[in-house]
Write an enzyme that holds these catalytic residues in place. Structure first.
Site, PDB file in Angstrom:
ATOM      1  N   HIS A 229      -2.474   7.981   6.471  1.00 49.08           N
ATOM      2  CA  HIS A 229      -1.437   8.800   5.825  1.00 49.08           C
ATOM      3  C   HIS A 229      -2.020  10.097   5.280  1.00 49.08           C
ATOM      4  O   HIS A 229      -1.415  11.159   5.389  1.00 49.08           O
ATOM      5  CB  HIS A 229      -0.780   8.039   4.668  1.00 49.08           C
ATOM      6  CG  HIS A 229       0.313   7.096   5.078  1.00 49.08           C
ATOM      7  ND1 HIS A 229       1.464   7.518   5.709  1.00 49.08           N
ATOM      8  CD2 HIS A 229       0.458   5.755   4.921  1.00 49.08           C
ATOM      9  CE1 HIS A 229       2.251   6.474   5.932  1.00 49.08           C
ATOM     10  NE2 HIS A 229       1.666   5.387   5.468  1.00 49.08           N
TER      11      HIS A 229
ATOM     12  N   GLY B 251       0.826  -1.205   0.000  1.00 47.58           N
ATOM     13  CA  GLY B 251       0.000   0.000   0.000  1.00 47.58           C
ATOM     14  C   GLY B 251       0.856   1.249   0.000  1.00 47.58           C
ATOM     15  O   GLY B 251       1.981   1.229   0.513  1.00 47.58           O
TER      16      GLY B 251
ATOM     17  N   HIS C 187      -4.776   2.008   7.164  1.00 47.69           N
ATOM     18  CA  HIS C 187      -3.392   2.492   7.276  1.00 47.69           C
ATOM     19  C   HIS C 187      -3.130   3.614   6.258  1.00 47.69           C
ATOM     20  O   HIS C 187      -2.552   4.650   6.598  1.00 47.69           O
ATOM     21  CB  HIS C 187      -2.442   1.302   7.059  1.00 47.69           C
ATOM     22  CG  HIS C 187      -0.986   1.629   7.040  1.00 47.69           C
ATOM     23  ND1 HIS C 187      -0.082   1.123   7.945  1.00 47.69           N
ATOM     24  CD2 HIS C 187      -0.257   2.408   6.189  1.00 47.69           C
ATOM     25  CE1 HIS C 187       1.129   1.572   7.671  1.00 47.69           C
ATOM     26  NE2 HIS C 187       1.054   2.361   6.603  1.00 47.69           N
ATOM     27  N   GLU C 188      -3.580   3.401   5.020  1.00 49.13           N
ATOM     28  CA  GLU C 188      -3.324   4.392   3.955  1.00 49.13           C
ATOM     29  C   GLU C 188      -4.151   5.660   4.138  1.00 49.13           C
ATOM     30  O   GLU C 188      -3.655   6.761   3.884  1.00 49.13           O
ATOM     31  CB  GLU C 188      -3.570   3.773   2.565  1.00 49.13           C
ATOM     32  CG  GLU C 188      -2.726   2.536   2.235  1.00 49.13           C
ATOM     33  CD  GLU C 188      -1.243   2.683   2.528  1.00 49.13           C
ATOM     34  OE1 GLU C 188      -0.722   3.809   2.439  1.00 49.13           O
ATOM     35  OE2 GLU C 188      -0.593   1.674   2.863  1.00 49.13           O
TER      36      GLU C 188
ATOM     37  N   CYS D  65       5.598  -0.081   7.154  1.00 53.65           N
ATOM     38  CA  CYS D  65       5.300   1.083   6.317  1.00 53.65           C
ATOM     39  C   CYS D  65       6.536   1.429   5.492  1.00 53.65           C
ATOM     40  O   CYS D  65       7.649   1.422   6.029  1.00 53.65           O
ATOM     41  CB  CYS D  65       4.907   2.259   7.201  1.00 53.65           C
ATOM     42  SG  CYS D  65       4.499   3.751   6.286  1.00 53.65           S
ATOM     43  N   LEU D  66       6.337   1.713   4.222  1.00 54.18           N
ATOM     44  CA  LEU D  66       7.476   2.074   3.366  1.00 54.18           C
ATOM     45  C   LEU D  66       8.142   3.369   3.840  1.00 54.18           C
ATOM     46  O   LEU D  66       9.306   3.608   3.526  1.00 54.18           O
ATOM     47  CB  LEU D  66       7.022   2.209   1.901  1.00 54.18           C
ATOM     48  CG  LEU D  66       6.669   0.878   1.216  1.00 54.18           C
ATOM     49  CD1 LEU D  66       6.006   1.131  -0.126  1.00 54.18           C
ATOM     50  CD2 LEU D  66       7.909   0.008   1.044  1.00 54.18           C
TER      51      LEU D  66
ATOM     52  N   GLN E 260       2.997   9.987   0.957  1.00 53.42           N
ATOM     53  CA  GLN E 260       4.316   9.365   1.086  1.00 53.42           C
ATOM     54  C   GLN E 260       5.249   9.711  -0.072  1.00 53.42           C
ATOM     55  O   GLN E 260       6.465   9.574   0.049  1.00 53.42           O
ATOM     56  CB  GLN E 260       4.175   7.833   1.172  1.00 53.42           C
ATOM     57  CG  GLN E 260       3.492   7.364   2.447  1.00 53.42           C
ATOM     58  CD  GLN E 260       3.307   5.863   2.434  1.00 53.42           C
ATOM     59  OE1 GLN E 260       2.328   5.358   1.898  1.00 53.42           O
ATOM     60  NE2 GLN E 260       4.257   5.132   3.004  1.00 53.42           N
TER      61      GLN E 260
HETATM   62  C1  QAP Z   1       0.832  -0.817   4.932  1.00 54.75           C
HETATM   63  O1  QAP Z   1       3.014  -1.206   4.168  1.00 54.75           O
HETATM   64  C2  QAP Z   1       0.452  -2.096   5.616  1.00 54.75           C
HETATM   65  O2  QAP Z   1       9.726  -2.004   6.633  1.00 54.75           O
HETATM   66  C3  QAP Z   1       1.704  -0.988   3.716  1.00 54.75           C
HETATM   67  O3  QAP Z   1      11.654  -2.688   4.890  1.00 54.75           O
HETATM   68  C4  QAP Z   1       1.405  -2.990   6.091  1.00 54.75           C
HETATM   69  O4  QAP Z   1       3.697  -1.904   2.166  1.00 54.75           O
HETATM   70  C5  QAP Z   1      -0.849  -2.395   5.804  1.00 54.75           C
HETATM   71  C6  QAP Z   1       7.723  -2.467   3.642  1.00 54.75           C
HETATM   72  C7  QAP Z   1       1.026  -4.165   6.716  1.00 54.75           C
HETATM   73  C8  QAP Z   1      -1.237  -3.572   6.415  1.00 54.75           C
HETATM   74  C9  QAP Z   1      -0.308  -4.471   6.880  1.00 54.75           C
HETATM   75  C10 QAP Z   1       8.075  -2.179   4.936  1.00 54.75           C
HETATM   76  C11 QAP Z   1       8.718  -2.832   2.740  1.00 54.75           C
HETATM   77  C12 QAP Z   1       6.335  -2.359   3.149  1.00 54.75           C
HETATM   78  C13 QAP Z   1       9.386  -2.269   5.352  1.00 54.75           C
HETATM   79  C14 QAP Z   1       3.974  -1.678   3.314  1.00 54.75           C
HETATM   80  C15 QAP Z   1      10.380  -2.638   4.445  1.00 54.75           C
HETATM   81  C16 QAP Z   1      10.037  -2.915   3.150  1.00 54.75           C
HETATM   82  C17 QAP Z   1       5.317  -1.859   3.874  1.00 54.75           C
HETATM   83 CO    CO Z   2       2.439   3.464   5.424  1.00 54.78          CO
END
Ligand code: QAP
Ligand code: CO
Length: 176
Positions: free
Chosen positions: A137, A46, A133-134, A91-92, A51
């Site tokens: 943001h 997401g 979550h999004e 989270c990215l 972001q």
């Molecule tokens: C939000 O998060 C989310 O730490 C999106 O090193 C996450 O895409 C919603 C990511 C989990 C629901 C459940 C994080 C990639 C990606 C990192 C992401 C990383 C590389 C996070």
């Molecule tokens: Co995020």
């Protein structure tokens, strides 16, 4: 497709409130596609416009596990929520840190597509968590704002470790 730059915590720009989208132009579709490209390339599920330093109410996600179900939501709003679910979130914009966060388990979402056409659906589980979550943001909120005192200590420790150049960072969560 363009790889966009993702802002990282503690960048203050992640705290801005995104503005409603009023113009449904090819530029918006281009932005959505660049965001999906950036998200897939970063192995994310997401991404919100905030972001990538764009203050528009636009989010993209794909919780299918592959590149199968890209979803673009413009001006998303949760009009109904129920239940509760704990999910290990990352989270990215907060790379290398994960923590379990409690959210509604089922949500009804009202949004628009990139043409401005209304969309309305009910979803649950990971997709519901991701949309919440999004949307956070878009309101300047990060998942680390939801941490318990104990989780916050772990987060502070991870941040401190990250600032130490001599130290190798051990990720808190498994990723490729
Ligand atoms: C939000 O998060 C989310 O730490 C999106 O090193 C996450 O895409 C919603 C990511 C989990 C629901 C459940 C994080 C990639 C990606 C990192 C992401 C990383 C590389 C996070
Ligand atoms: Co995020």
């Amino acid at each position: 497709m363009t790889m966009l730059t993702i802002l990282c915590y503690p960048d203050k720009r992640l705290r801005r409130i995104a503005k409603p989208v009023t113009q449904f132009s090819p530029k918006l579709l281009r932005l959505a596609n660049d965001m999906l490209y950036t998200m897939y390339n970063s192995r994310g599920i997401g991404l919100a416009a905030t972001q990538v330093n764009v203050t528009k109410r636009l989010i993209v996600l794909d919780t299918s596990g592959g590149h199968e179900q890209p979803l673009v939501l413009v001006n998303p709003q949760i009009i109904k929520k129920s239940g509760s679910i704990a999910f290990e979130e990352g989270c990215l914009s907060v790379p290398g840190f994960c923590a379990s966060v409690q959210r509604a388990a089922q949500i009804t979402v009202k949004a628009q597509d990139t043409n401005g056409e209304p969309v309305l659906f009910t979803t649950d589980d990971l997709q519901a968590v991701c949309i919440q979550h999004e949307i956070d943001h878009l309101n300047g909120k990060l998942f680390v704002d939801h941490l318990t005192d104990e989780q916050r200590l772990a987060f502070e420790a991870a941040l401190a470790a990250q600032n130490m150049p001599s130290q190798t960072i051990t990720p808190d969560c498994p990723r490729e």
